[in-house]
Structures are given as C-alpha cells and as structure tokens.
Design a protein around this motif. Sequence first.
Motif, PDB file in Angstrom:
ATOM      1  N   GLU A 169       0.805  -1.222   0.000  1.00 11.26           N
ATOM      2  CA  GLU A 169       0.000   0.000   0.000  1.00 11.26           C
ATOM      3  C   GLU A 169       0.842   1.279   0.000  1.00 11.26           C
ATOM      4  O   GLU A 169       0.610   2.167  -0.829  1.00 11.26           O
ATOM      5  CB  GLU A 169      -0.962  -0.007   1.183  1.00 11.26           C
ATOM      6  CG  GLU A 169      -1.798   1.245   1.336  1.00 11.26           C
ATOM      7  CD  GLU A 169      -2.631   1.550   0.106  1.00 11.26           C
ATOM      8  OE1 GLU A 169      -2.837   2.736  -0.187  1.00 11.26           O
ATOM      9  OE2 GLU A 169      -3.049   0.592  -0.576  1.00 11.26           O
ATOM     10  N   SER A 207       1.039   3.911  -3.210  1.00 10.81           N
ATOM     11  CA  SER A 207       0.669   5.319  -3.032  1.00 10.81           C
ATOM     12  C   SER A 207       1.761   6.249  -3.556  1.00 10.81           C
ATOM     13  O   SER A 207       1.470   7.293  -4.150  1.00 10.81           O
ATOM     14  CB  SER A 207       0.392   5.605  -1.554  1.00 10.81           C
ATOM     15  OG  SER A 207      -0.731   4.873  -1.095  1.00 10.81           O
ATOM     16  N   GLU A 222      -8.325   4.771  -9.579  1.00 12.59           N
ATOM     17  CA  GLU A 222      -7.844   4.200  -8.306  1.00 12.59           C
ATOM     18  C   GLU A 222      -7.999   5.204  -7.170  1.00 12.59           C
ATOM     19  O   GLU A 222      -8.488   4.866  -6.077  1.00 12.59           O
ATOM     20  CB  GLU A 222      -6.386   3.782  -8.461  1.00 12.59           C
ATOM     21  CG  GLU A 222      -5.653   3.458  -7.159  1.00 12.59           C
ATOM     22  CD  GLU A 222      -6.154   2.200  -6.487  1.00 12.59           C
ATOM     23  OE1 GLU A 222      -5.952   2.070  -5.261  1.00 12.59           O
ATOM     24  OE2 GLU A 222      -6.764   1.347  -7.169  1.00 12.59           O
ATOM     25  N   LEU A 223      -7.608   6.441  -7.415  1.00 16.73           N
ATOM     26  CA  LEU A 223      -7.618   7.454  -6.359  1.00 16.73           C
ATOM     27  C   LEU A 223      -9.031   7.876  -5.971  1.00 16.73           C
ATOM     28  O   LEU A 223      -9.292   8.202  -4.812  1.00 16.73           O
ATOM     29  CB  LEU A 223      -6.811   8.675  -6.809  1.00 16.73           C
ATOM     30  CG  LEU A 223      -5.309   8.454  -7.006  1.00 16.73           C
ATOM     31  CD1 LEU A 223      -4.658   9.690  -7.617  1.00 16.73           C
ATOM     32  CD2 LEU A 223      -4.642   8.097  -5.683  1.00 16.73           C
ATOM     33  N   HIS A 229     -11.546   6.141  -5.604  1.00 12.98           N
ATOM     34  CA  HIS A 229     -12.178   5.160  -4.730  1.00 12.98           C
ATOM     35  C   HIS A 229     -11.600   5.183  -3.311  1.00 12.98           C
ATOM     36  O   HIS A 229     -11.999   4.377  -2.471  1.00 12.98           O
ATOM     37  CB  HIS A 229     -12.015   3.755  -5.307  1.00 12.98           C
ATOM     38  CG  HIS A 229     -12.991   3.453  -6.405  1.00 12.98           C
ATOM     39  ND1 HIS A 229     -14.348   3.358  -6.194  1.00 12.98           N
ATOM     40  CD2 HIS A 229     -12.808   3.243  -7.740  1.00 12.98           C
ATOM     41  CE1 HIS A 229     -14.956   3.080  -7.318  1.00 12.98           C
ATOM     42  NE2 HIS A 229     -14.042   3.011  -8.283  1.00 12.98           N
ATOM     43  N   ARG A 230     -10.689   6.082  -3.049  1.00  9.14           N
ATOM     44  CA  ARG A 230     -10.098   6.173  -1.713  1.00  9.14           C
ATOM     45  C   ARG A 230     -10.929   7.087  -0.815  1.00  9.14           C
ATOM     46  O   ARG A 230     -11.727   7.894  -1.302  1.00  9.14           O
ATOM     47  CB  ARG A 230      -8.656   6.656  -1.818  1.00  9.14           C
ATOM     48  CG  ARG A 230      -7.795   5.701  -2.638  1.00  9.14           C
ATOM     49  CD  ARG A 230      -6.340   5.812  -2.327  1.00  9.14           C
ATOM     50  NE  ARG A 230      -5.575   4.727  -2.935  1.00  9.14           N
ATOM     51  CZ  ARG A 230      -4.329   4.446  -2.642  1.00  9.14           C
ATOM     52  NH1 ARG A 230      -3.685   5.170  -1.736  1.00  9.14           N
ATOM     53  NH2 ARG A 230      -3.709   3.445  -3.214  1.00  9.14           N
ATOM     54  N   ARG A 231     -10.722   6.971   0.481  1.00  4.62           N
ATOM     55  CA  ARG A 231     -11.575   7.675   1.431  1.00  4.62           C
ATOM     56  C   ARG A 231     -11.201   9.134   1.605  1.00  4.62           C
ATOM     57  O   ARG A 231     -12.064   9.968   1.862  1.00  4.62           O
ATOM     58  CB  ARG A 231     -11.524   6.968   2.788  1.00  4.62           C
ATOM     59  CG  ARG A 231     -12.110   5.555   2.765  1.00  4.62           C
ATOM     60  CD  ARG A 231     -12.031   4.917   4.142  1.00  4.62           C
ATOM     61  NE  ARG A 231     -12.593   3.567   4.138  1.00  4.62           N
ATOM     62  CZ  ARG A 231     -12.642   2.787   5.206  1.00  4.62           C
ATOM     63  NH1 ARG A 231     -12.147   3.225   6.371  1.00  4.62           N
ATOM     64  NH2 ARG A 231     -13.167   1.583   5.124  1.00  4.62           N
ATOM     65  N   SER A 232      -9.921   9.443   1.489  1.00  5.99           N
ATOM     66  CA  SER A 232      -9.466  10.800   1.729  1.00  5.99           C
ATOM     67  C   SER A 232     -10.066  11.777   0.715  1.00  5.99           C
ATOM     68  O   SER A 232     -10.028  11.545  -0.495  1.00  5.99           O
ATOM     69  CB  SER A 232      -7.941  10.861   1.658  1.00  5.99           C
ATOM     70  OG  SER A 232      -7.485  12.189   1.700  1.00  5.99           O
ATOM     71  N   ARG A 277      -9.293  12.274  -3.446  1.00  9.75           N
ATOM     72  CA  ARG A 277     -10.334  12.244  -4.471  1.00  9.75           C
ATOM     73  C   ARG A 277     -10.317  13.527  -5.308  1.00  9.75           C
ATOM     74  O   ARG A 277     -10.636  13.508  -6.496  1.00  9.75           O
ATOM     75  CB  ARG A 277     -11.712  12.039  -3.822  1.00  9.75           C
ATOM     76  CG  ARG A 277     -11.871  10.667  -3.151  1.00  9.75           C
ATOM     77  CD  ARG A 277     -13.325  10.316  -2.956  1.00  9.75           C
ATOM     78  NE  ARG A 277     -14.031  11.291  -2.150  1.00  9.75           N
ATOM     79  CZ  ARG A 277     -14.123  11.259  -0.825  1.00  9.75           C
ATOM     80  NH1 ARG A 277     -13.530  10.277  -0.159  1.00  9.75           N
ATOM     81  NH2 ARG A 277     -14.798  12.169  -0.160  1.00  9.75           N
TER      82      ARG A 277
END
Length: 281
Positions: free
Chosen positions: A75, A79, A140-141, A143-146, A150
Amino acid sequence: MTRRFDLSAILQFMIPWWWGFSLALLLPVCLLWFLLSGPHTLLAGLAWLVPVPCLIVLDCLSGPERRRVPPHLAEPFLSVVLGLIAVLAPVNLVALGFFVMKLPEAFVPGAWWVTGVDLLALRMLAGTTLCCSVIAPAHELMHRRSRWVRRVARGLLLLVFSDVFYFAHGGGHHRYLGEAQDPSTARLGESYGEFFKRSWLTQWRQVRTLHPKAFRQGLGVQFLLVLLFGFAFGSLSALVWIYLSWVAVRLLEAVNYFQHYGLTAESALGHHTAWRCDGAV
C-alpha cells in the motif's frame, strides 16, 4: 507426467515484487522523454513506436502473478507510485505544449513523412499514456476515502476532459451495475460503436441531472484550461491535447466494453462482475 518449464515463475522469483508497481511509471516517463527530445529524426521516430507494443507483448508473455504481496508493504509503495504519476501528468501536458509548438519547424519540404512518423508515435504513446497513466490512476484514487486524494483524482480527469467520469462512475456504473442505467456495461450483441455512443451520452445525462452544479463547474474549468493552454502554446497545441484526450477516452471505453460485456444485475448478485486479470505486468 512431465512438468512444463515456466519462465514467468522463475522471473517472478528473481525480480522483486515491487517491479510491477514501478512498471506503471514506464509510460509517463517514456512520454516525457519523447516530448522533451522531439521533434525526432526518422529512426528516432520509428524507435518511439516500440514501447507500447513491447509492453503489450511483455504483458502477454509474463504469465500470472502468483506472489502474495504483504498489504503493509504494498500500500505505501503503490501510493508513492500513484503520487509520482499524478505529478507527471501536468508535467507531460506542459511538455506536450512545447513539443507541438516546435512541430512547424519539422515540416520541411520533402521530409513531411518524417514528422508524420513522429505524430504517429505521439498518438500511440500519448493516447495510451493518458488512458493508462491518467484516467486509470484517477480511477484508483477516486475510490479512496481521503477527500483531498479524491480531489487529485478529479484534477487528473480534468486533464483529459473526463470530469463527468468522476461522478458517473460511482453514481452510474457502481450504482446500477448490469442494469439499463449502467453506462459502462455493454449489452449482449451491442457493438463497440453503439456502446460508446450510449455510454458517453448516458454519463453526460446522469451527471447533468444528478450533479448539475458540479457538471457546470467541470465544463467551466475544462473550457478555461483549453483557453489558457491555447494562449500559452497556441491553438494547434490545444487541438492536439483535445484529440489525444479523445483517443484516451476511446481506449478507456474499449476496456470497459471488454471487461463488462454482457454482465447483468443477476450476474452481479452471483459475484461474476469483472474479468480475471492476474497477469504479472
């Protein structure tokens, strides 16, 4: 019973696990090198036609990835790679502007075909890079929480005039997977041309209806970007940018066409919702 010699297994044993993630930097770095070193001679232009086909061949020959990478190691490394790709995207855009500005000097009498090879290499390398190294990382980005991550994803999509994808992917494709409202799933018997037209129109209609404010903001920002780019590097550079973005979007939808072809809501319930892609490359 004889065992088949498996070259891919030996290579994966010899090469560190992170080589796959690092390979994601190959296309944007090659594109930057191409843009900064151009315009090119005939031989150099022909050489720049090689990276994309080589990557495809390597993908076909690499075999399946069998190693399980520890998440606590993978991970952070992934990143970092995504971060580098996000930085390379606007850098390549600026380099594209300077490259196109120098093109008129390359159109000398009797050697226009040399520049033609250069333009073919640009279409192949830049179109593929904008799809695989701008839209795909943005996917990909997003779908991230931050929230700020996004926002980076949306910024990347703005660079290829695909702001609607940011909203239509989650609100359309994930929400209506396999249903009639799903803009990213081809129906049985639907040709690619029919699918592309339906997908494109559905995405725009959904975002305009569900997110009207964001839709207008995205259009405004993209229009402003084109004006600024054209002012800085000329109208030809802006047109080339728009065209290459169109090539990237067509490639993206081609991927969607093959990945999701024929899926329905019932197949989604059975977890048959994507193709299997375990290739090492």
